[in-house]
Each structure stands twice: as structure tokens, then as C-alpha cells.
Scaffold this motif. Sequence first.
Motif, PDB file in Angstrom:
ATOM      1  N   ASP A  57      27.945  22.365  87.078  1.00 40.00           N
ATOM      2  CA  ASP A  57      28.595  21.056  87.110  1.00 40.00           C
ATOM      3  C   ASP A  57      27.566  19.930  87.015  1.00 40.00           C
ATOM      4  OD1 ASP A  57      31.124  22.057  87.273  1.00 40.00           O
ATOM      5  OD2 ASP A  57      31.310  21.844  89.445  1.00 40.00           O
ATOM      6  N   ALA A  58      26.491  20.063  87.791  1.00 47.26           N
ATOM      7  CA  ALA A  58      25.467  19.020  87.808  1.00 47.26           C
ATOM      8  C   ALA A  58      24.811  18.867  86.442  1.00 47.26           C
ATOM      9  CB  ALA A  58      24.419  19.342  88.874  1.00 47.26           C
ATOM     10  N   LEU A  59      24.506  19.989  85.796  1.00 52.16           N
ATOM     11  CA  LEU A  59      23.896  19.928  84.466  1.00 52.16           C
ATOM     12  C   LEU A  59      24.835  19.279  83.462  1.00 52.16           C
ATOM     13  CD1 LEU A  59      22.210  23.457  84.323  1.00 52.16           C
ATOM     14  CD2 LEU A  59      21.082  21.250  84.643  1.00 52.16           C
ATOM     15  N   ALA A  60      26.129  19.633  83.547  1.00 52.17           N
ATOM     16  CA  ALA A  60      27.100  19.046  82.623  1.00 52.17           C
ATOM     17  C   ALA A  60      27.252  17.554  82.855  1.00 52.17           C
ATOM     18  CB  ALA A  60      28.445  19.757  82.773  1.00 52.17           C
ATOM     19  N   LEU A  61      27.285  17.137  84.121  1.00 52.61           N
ATOM     20  CA  LEU A  61      27.434  15.714  84.427  1.00 52.61           C
ATOM     21  C   LEU A  61      26.204  14.920  83.992  1.00 52.61           C
ATOM     22  CD1 LEU A  61      29.124  16.008  87.935  1.00 52.61           C
ATOM     23  CD2 LEU A  61      30.166  15.100  85.849  1.00 52.61           C
ATOM     24  N   LEU A  90      44.086  31.940  76.040  1.00 50.86           N
ATOM     25  CA  LEU A  90      42.843  31.739  75.290  1.00 50.86           C
ATOM     26  C   LEU A  90      42.799  32.734  74.144  1.00 50.86           C
ATOM     27  CD1 LEU A  90      40.373  31.469  78.315  1.00 50.86           C
ATOM     28  CD2 LEU A  90      41.577  29.608  77.149  1.00 50.86           C
ATOM     29  N   LEU A  91      42.635  32.240  72.930  1.00 55.67           N
ATOM     30  CA  LEU A  91      42.578  33.112  71.757  1.00 55.67           C
ATOM     31  C   LEU A  91      41.145  33.553  71.502  1.00 55.67           C
ATOM     32  CD1 LEU A  91      45.084  31.233  69.436  1.00 55.67           C
ATOM     33  CD2 LEU A  91      45.495  33.160  70.964  1.00 55.67           C
ATOM     34  N   GLU A  92      40.966  34.854  71.405  1.00 56.95           N
ATOM     35  CA  GLU A  92      39.684  35.549  71.269  1.00 56.95           C
ATOM     36  C   GLU A  92      38.950  35.513  72.606  1.00 56.95           C
ATOM     37  OE1 GLU A  92      37.645  35.260  67.552  1.00 56.95           O
ATOM     38  OE2 GLU A  92      39.444  36.152  66.659  1.00 56.95           O
ATOM     39  N   LEU A  93      38.093  34.583  72.895  1.00 61.01           N
ATOM     40  CA  LEU A  93      37.505  34.503  74.235  1.00 61.01           C
ATOM     41  C   LEU A  93      36.686  33.227  74.339  1.00 61.01           C
ATOM     42  CD1 LEU A  93      37.371  36.032  76.912  1.00 61.01           C
ATOM     43  CD2 LEU A  93      35.203  36.985  76.186  1.00 61.01           C
ATOM     44  N   GLU A  94      37.083  32.376  75.242  1.00 61.91           N
ATOM     45  CA  GLU A  94      36.350  31.145  75.531  1.00 61.91           C
ATOM     46  C   GLU A  94      36.207  31.061  77.044  1.00 61.91           C
ATOM     47  OE1 GLU A  94      35.048  28.338  73.703  1.00 61.91           O
ATOM     48  OE2 GLU A  94      34.993  29.931  72.219  1.00 61.91           O
ATOM     49  N   LEU A  95      35.000  31.228  77.551  1.00 65.28           N
ATOM     50  CA  LEU A  95      34.776  31.236  78.992  1.00 65.28           C
ATOM     51  C   LEU A  95      34.189  29.895  79.419  1.00 65.28           C
ATOM     52  CD1 LEU A  95      33.386  34.840  79.574  1.00 65.28           C
ATOM     53  CD2 LEU A  95      35.744  34.006  79.666  1.00 65.28           C
ATOM     54  N   TRP A  96      35.031  29.073  80.020  1.00 67.99           N
ATOM     55  CA  TRP A  96      34.612  27.781  80.536  1.00 67.99           C
ATOM     56  C   TRP A  96      34.719  27.844  82.060  1.00 67.99           C
ATOM     57  CZ3 TRP A  96      32.270  25.042  77.042  1.00 67.99           C
ATOM     58  CH2 TRP A  96      32.634  25.182  75.709  1.00 67.99           C
ATOM     59  N   PRO A  97      33.593  27.959  82.772  1.00 70.81           N
ATOM     60  CA  PRO A  97      33.631  28.225  84.228  1.00 70.81           C
ATOM     61  C   PRO A  97      34.466  27.237  85.021  1.00 70.81           C
ATOM     62  CG  PRO A  97      31.412  28.556  83.393  1.00 70.81           C
ATOM     63  CD  PRO A  97      32.204  27.984  82.266  1.00 70.81           C
ATOM     64  N   ARG A  98      34.244  25.936  84.813  1.00 71.50           N
ATOM     65  CA  ARG A  98      34.981  24.955  85.603  1.00 71.50           C
ATOM     66  C   ARG A  98      36.481  25.004  85.304  1.00 71.50           C
ATOM     67  NH1 ARG A  98      35.310  23.185  90.177  1.00 71.50           N
ATOM     68  NH2 ARG A  98      33.038  23.002  90.176  1.00 71.50           N
ATOM     69  N   LEU A 126      24.853  36.232  83.321  1.00 72.24           N
ATOM     70  CA  LEU A 126      25.548  35.254  84.168  1.00 72.24           C
ATOM     71  C   LEU A 126      26.620  35.931  85.016  1.00 72.24           C
ATOM     72  CD1 LEU A 126      26.052  32.361  81.586  1.00 72.24           C
ATOM     73  CD2 LEU A 126      24.423  32.407  83.491  1.00 72.24           C
ATOM     74  N   GLY A 127      26.410  37.214  85.295  1.00 70.08           N
ATOM     75  CA  GLY A 127      27.424  37.992  85.997  1.00 70.08           C
ATOM     76  C   GLY A 127      27.860  37.377  87.313  1.00 70.08           C
ATOM     77  N   GLY A 128      26.927  36.736  88.019  1.00 70.83           N
ATOM     78  CA  GLY A 128      27.274  36.128  89.299  1.00 70.83           C
ATOM     79  C   GLY A 128      28.291  35.014  89.162  1.00 70.83           C
ATOM     80  N   VAL A 129      28.312  34.349  87.989  1.00 66.35           N
ATOM     81  CA  VAL A 129      29.289  33.292  87.730  1.00 66.35           C
ATOM     82  C   VAL A 129      30.529  33.851  87.049  1.00 66.35           C
ATOM     83  CG1 VAL A 129      29.721  31.159  86.451  1.00 66.35           C
ATOM     84  CG2 VAL A 129      27.532  31.498  87.591  1.00 66.35           C
ATOM     85  N   ILE A 130      30.328  34.735  86.079  1.00 68.60           N
ATOM     86  CA  ILE A 130      31.418  35.183  85.221  1.00 68.60           C
ATOM     87  C   ILE A 130      32.385  36.119  85.937  1.00 68.60           C
ATOM     88  CG2 ILE A 130      31.954  36.503  83.139  1.00 68.60           C
ATOM     89  CD1 ILE A 130      30.862  33.695  82.632  1.00 68.60           C
ATOM     90  N   ARG A 131      31.861  37.068  86.698  1.00 72.01           N
ATOM     91  CA  ARG A 131      32.727  38.097  87.280  1.00 72.01           C
ATOM     92  C   ARG A 131      33.843  37.504  88.148  1.00 72.01           C
ATOM     93  NH1 ARG A 131      32.257  43.465  87.579  1.00 72.01           N
ATOM     94  NH2 ARG A 131      30.225  43.323  86.577  1.00 72.01           N
ATOM     95  N   PRO A 132      33.570  36.571  89.071  1.00 68.78           N
ATOM     96  CA  PRO A 132      34.671  35.999  89.859  1.00 68.78           C
ATOM     97  C   PRO A 132      35.678  35.216  89.025  1.00 68.78           C
ATOM     98  CG  PRO A 132      32.550  35.588  90.913  1.00 68.78           C
ATOM     99  CD  PRO A 132      32.258  36.067  89.531  1.00 68.78           C
ATOM    100  N   LEU A 133      35.273  34.755  87.839  1.00 66.92           N
ATOM    101  CA  LEU A 133      36.194  34.014  86.984  1.00 66.92           C
ATOM    102  C   LEU A 133      37.085  34.933  86.172  1.00 66.92           C
ATOM    103  CD1 LEU A 133      33.735  31.281  85.673  1.00 66.92           C
ATOM    104  CD2 LEU A 133      35.527  30.982  87.386  1.00 66.92           C
ATOM    105  N   LEU A 134      36.580  36.109  85.811  1.00 69.10           N
ATOM    106  CA  LEU A 134      37.363  37.042  84.998  1.00 69.10           C
ATOM    107  C   LEU A 134      38.256  37.945  85.832  1.00 69.10           C
ATOM    108  CD1 LEU A 134      34.852  38.140  82.208  1.00 69.10           C
ATOM    109  CD2 LEU A 134      36.548  36.325  82.170  1.00 69.10           C
ATOM    110  N   ARG A 135      37.848  38.202  87.069  1.00 72.67           N
ATOM    111  CA  ARG A 135      38.622  39.117  87.902  1.00 72.67           C
ATOM    112  C   ARG A 135      40.079  38.684  88.049  1.00 72.67           C
ATOM    113  NH1 ARG A 135      35.714  38.908  92.142  1.00 72.67           N
ATOM    114  NH2 ARG A 135      34.343  40.635  91.602  1.00 72.67           N
ATOM    115  N   PRO A 136      40.384  37.392  88.231  1.00 72.53           N
ATOM    116  CA  PRO A 136      41.784  37.007  88.429  1.00 72.53           C
ATOM    117  C   PRO A 136      42.611  36.839  87.153  1.00 72.53           C
ATOM    118  CG  PRO A 136      40.243  35.476  89.517  1.00 72.53           C
ATOM    119  CD  PRO A 136      39.482  36.265  88.517  1.00 72.53           C
TER     120      PRO A 136
END
Length: 450
Positions: free
Chosen positions: A30-34, A151-159, A189-199
Motif C-alpha cells: 500500500d505504501a509503495l503504491a501511494l 476475473l478472466l484468466e488471472l489478475e491478482l490485485w492484493p488490495r 510472494l507466497g506470504g501475500v498471495i496465499r491468504p488472498l487466494l485461499r478464500p
Amino acid sequence: MAHAPLRQPPASGLRPAARLRWQGLLCLLDALALLALPLLPLLSALRRARRGSGIPGLQEKVLGPCASRDLPRGGVVVHGVSLGEVGLMNLVVPALEQSWGGPCVLTTSTATGMQALNQRWRQQPQAWWPLDVPMAVDGFLDRLRPRAVVLLELELWPRFLAACHRRGIPVYVVNGRVSARSYAGYRRLGGVIRPLLRPLALALGQNAEWSARLRALGCQRVCIGGSLKADLVRLASETAVDELRSRLNLDPQRPLLVIASTSDDEEQVCLAAWRQACPDWQLVICPRHPERGARVSEMVAALGASPWRWSLAASPPSAQAVRIVDTIGQLSALYALADMAIVGGSLGSNRHGQNMLEAAAHGCATVVGMDTSNFPDAMALLRTAEAVVETTAEDLAATLARLAADPAWRQRLAAHGRCAWLGARGALARSQRLLAAHAPAPRINDKSLE
């Protein structure tokens, strides 16, 4: 069966230490994006100077959809990042509206994607996909209050994914694709991605390998839906083909080479190969990004040929002109007219291919480069059917020369390609059945819709 969303933070299933790490990583992103936000006007100005247009939809991507857009609340958001994914909406949106009910709000991230939406889905609600920063994501979701996101194909946007999970908005992936390169990056980036994909409510992978990668990245509900690329292909009508032949002033007695979906580092190679191998053939170039028409025209002129651009011409081209079709929506008819087609994205552009099945389905001899990793199933199908020719950029001229001199080989490639495409369809019906079985629950009495 409808599935009610779980209204909980995506990291709720993690141990305390892992949850803290995940929240820290998300805050860092978030900080980097802002920090990058103030640079966007400058980047847009630089893009405008270089390419003639700024970052498309920048204001709405940051502040949310403008008030003038008539966007319903409680619908299904269907996102296709660019032109190729927006093309999949032709199949997916009617299937979703039939299985889940409407309305669908269609979103994209690129200028070509929005142009395609305006052409094909003029009466459908449309919006720009938000930048992945809190204010943009929250503004988008507050305005739409979607029942579900596809989401068509795959777009992973964490926020964005984190916000959907927190609000209880189910997220689906359709026609999921995870290349080896993307998989390696996501694993880092497994530490960020896994909790986002699990649900995720459901992820439909194109094949067994990509579905396995989705599971390994944390998705719990994964099915193999198959690739929609074969179902997506719609043969051009005879009327459209005849009109295009007339507009381009093509001689049906002379063979035609189409160079399609190319980028800057491919067109030079393809033009040189045409000049060396079959300069007596008619040539049409359809670049991946229409705004590059001026640059392609310069390349053609540098070869000593006469360029003609679709976007500028008030009259048909001369018989000897190299036609540059710098627009969208004409590729199917071009393939139907072609005797031979080079499908770009595969000759060193690092784009890993474009949909070669579309060329094969229209019955032209199909040539691709060696970089087609985004289309493993299509390539496996065409290889098995002996319906595609693979070549390196260095050998392209020699390959074209052999094909130009052997009409029987071209005819076999064309016939085998058409048959292979006809036998590959069916992924849409499978995907529709799976989506119907995992439909989102109606958001009844949901205060977020008030």
C-alpha cells in the motif's frame, strides 16, 4: 447451489505471527503504491508525448467511476484486463447472466479493452478497473457494492482481493492461466498471495497443470474448466469478409500474407522475411496495439514499400500497397482472407503468444514463433493435428519461402487447423455448469447495498 460469502479478513486463518507478517507486507505494498500516485500525472504526460495518449481512464482509476456512468449496485463485476480478456466476455457474460442473473458490470484496464467494450457492449454498464490502492479500491466497491467479482484468466490485485474478502464479496477466476514465469513470481510472494487466494469462491483453470499451480498457490476450490479460446473463435461472416476485401482492395487472384498481433520488436523481422521470401504476395499487418500504426507505417516506408493505414485513409489502397489495419475488430475477417498468417507475440516480444486457434479455425496456414507458452493446450492441439508451423525469428524467411512455394502444404495446414478447432470446443459448457453449481448467494438485507 448458492454459496454465501464469508465476511472475514483474508488472513484470519493464519497463526498470529504469520498474520502480522501478511498485514505488514500488505501495508508495505500500500505504501509503495501511494508513494507512486503523485508520479502518475507525469507518467501520463510522458506516455502522451511518446504514444499520443495518456494513461487511459486515470481519473476514474484513482477516484472511482464518474457520476455520469449508470452503474447498478448489487450486480456482478466481470473484469478483463485488456483486449484478449475482454473478448472472452462474449462467452462469459451471457453464460453468467443465464446462470446467475444480471446485471453484469464490465471493467477493463486498457484503452484497447475499453474500445472493445464500447464496440461490443455499448448497452452494458462499463467502468475502469481501479488502481490497487485503498482509496481507489474502496471508492470502486462503495459505488458498485457487487454481488460477486469474476476475473478472466488471472489478475491478482492484493488490495482489491483483500477488500472483497473483508466485505464478503465472492471472487471467481474463469479461464485461469498461470504460466511458469507467473507461478515463480507468485511463489516468491507466497506470504501475500496465499491468504488472498485461499478464500476464492472458485477458480476454473484452463488445464490440469495450471489448475495444479492454482492449488499450490493456495486456492482451495479449483476445477478444470478447459480453455475458452476454441469456444471464443467465431468465424467471420461472408458479408464481413467481402466488405473487408473491398475496403482493402485485395486481389483474390494473388496470395495474401497476414502479419497479426505483432509488437515493435517483431514487425521488423516479419517485414524483412516477407520482403525476402514472398515479396509478390499481398501483405496486411494488424499490430497488437492500433495506436502503433504510425510506427509500423515508418517501418514499411523504410523498406521502400508504400504504406496504407486504415485509420487515416479516405480511399482504398493501391494494388501494391502494404495495408496496415490499425483498428480492432477486423482480425477474424483478415484470417478468413489470408492464405498464410504469422501470429505475433511469439517471435521474441516476450508476450508468450496470441490466439493461434483463431487463425487455424479460419483455414489459413498458421505460422508462429517459438514463444507460445501462454497457449499450451492450443499448441498441443495444433501440433498433434499437424496444423501449425513453428519457426525462429532467424528462420522465418526460409519458412515463409518454403510455404509460399508449396500450396499443397498450405492447404493441408488449413484443413487440419479447421478440423482441430472444431474438435476442441466445449469448455464454455463445462465452465457454465461449474459456475452454476457455485453461484453466489443473493445479497439480501445486506446493509452494504443501502
